[in-house]
Design an enzyme around this catalytic site. Structure first.
Site, mmCIF file in Angstrom:
data_model
loop_
_atom_site.group_PDB
_atom_site.id
_atom_site.type_symbol
_atom_site.label_atom_id
_atom_site.label_comp_id
_atom_site.label_asym_id
_atom_site.label_seq_id
_atom_site.Cartn_x
_atom_site.Cartn_y
_atom_site.Cartn_z
ATOM 1 C CB SER A 146 -0.888 -0.008 1.249
ATOM 2 O OG SER A 146 -1.531 1.238 1.433
ATOM 3 C CE1 TYR A 159 -4.024 -2.630 5.432
ATOM 4 C CE2 TYR A 159 -3.288 -0.414 4.867
ATOM 5 C CZ TYR A 159 -3.647 -1.691 4.474
ATOM 6 O OH TYR A 159 -3.608 -2.035 3.149
#
Length: 345
Positions: A146, A159
């Site tokens: 990501s 996260y």
């Protein structure tokens, strides 16, 4: 960058997080290429639906219910995939869970769980894959990352921490494989905001419905990037989406300025105006599809705001062609300039 052997009809692929989102879209895309796909996730409702999708696309599927947060289940999943389909050619790590919340409102147990699934799940799965690939000196592991592996944002501390950890793990492992002159490859793909079901099933303490920060891409864009990376794994990393490229560039140039920008905008941009439904499931401890009996599929609820195209991704996959065109354009410009110079001297 060179490519490894192209996909064949009997290619064996394992995808973690295959019951929904990017993992689901990736499994279907491999199925469309005729691959044999081991589907790894916790929720059997989503896994069984994913198997139907893969086979409808033209591939073969094997459902392997697994919680990747522990090493032994990952090893067993690799064994089951090879028992069903033969040696694993490609392993894609896409499983994760998270918490949408301020840091001070996340419990230690929740933080640990996110880290175990989202970070250690990649580590344990990669261990299981490499244990088999290294004995054959062949195979590819694709880590679905990501933009948040480089740039942390508010309300997603667990996260972001896990994705940063995956990035460091990936770089270190890649160095070891290069040192050994191994024909086993690892590559990582940094994804943008994607329209996946996570915004409907991740544990949230936000007052409003969580949303991806626009621009939003459909999971099929991410899947195309994964398939390309699996065939071209010698490149250490891929970026998907102009927003990813812009974010990572801005973070490299002015991270402090980006801190202040995200402090002002990061809370509102990650929430819609809709109040979060109090009955919204949370998949941190158990799969949402099994708890509510609903197959979430690849897409989230933001189809009307998402795009299935990425010019940046096309450019990334055709950088050789673009480089040649740029060189030719420079040569033409130099020729024109030389002609004008001769005319006026």
């Amino acid at each position: 960058m060179g490519s490894v052997k192209a996909a064949r009809a009997s290619q064996t692929v394992v995808v973690t997080g295959a019951s929904g989102g990017i993992g689901r879209a990736t499994a279907i895309a491999f199925g469309a290429r005729g691959a044999q796909v081991g589907l790894v996730a916790r929720g059997e409702k989503g896994l069984n639906a994913a198997a139907q999708d893969v086979e409808a696309a033209g591939g073969k599927a094997c459902v392997i219910p697994t919680d990747v947060a522990e090493p032994e289940p990952c090893r067993a999943a690799a064994e089951e995939a090879e028992r069903a389909f033969g040696p694993i050619d490609v392993w894609v790590n896409a499983a994760f869970t998270s918490v949408f919340s301020r840091f001070c409102e996340i419990t230690p147990a929740e933080y640990r769980r996110v880290t175990e699934v989202t970070y250690l799940g990649y580590v344990y799965a990669t261990m299981a894959a490499l244990q088999r690939m290294k004995t054959r000196n062949a195979g590819t592991v694709v880590q679905v990352g990501s933009a948040l592996a480089y740039r942390g944002i508010p309300l997603q501390t667990a996260y972001c921490g896990a994705k940063h950890a995956i990035q460091g793990f990936h770089e270190a492992l890649r160095c070891e494989l290069l040192h050994d002159h191994s024909n086993v490859h690892v590559t990582m793909i940094q994804m943008p905001a994607v329209n996946t079901p996570q915004f409907s099933w991740v544990l949230s303490r936000l007052p409003h419905q969580a949303q991806p920060v626009p621009p939003i891409y459909q999971p099929e864009v991410a899947a195309r990037a994964v398939l390309y990376a699996a065939n071209h794994p010698r490149r250490r990393e891929y970026w998907v989406g102009g927003s990813t490229a812009g974010t990572l560039a801005a973070n490299a140039i002015a991270p402090g300025l980006l801190d202040r920008y995200l402090a002002r905008t990061g809370f509102d941009s990650q929430q819609t105006e809709q109040v979060r439904p109090p009955e919204q499931p949370a998949n941190i401890w158990e799969p949402a599809d099994d708890s509510d009996g609903h197959d979430y599929g690849p897409h989230g609820v933001f189809d009307d705001r998402s795009t299935g195209r990425s010019g940046q991704l096309w450019a990334s996959h055709h950088h050789g062609l673009l480089g040649g065109a740029a060189t030719a354009a420079l040569a033409v410009a130099a020729g024109v300039a030389a002609g004008w110079s001769r005319r006026w001297h």
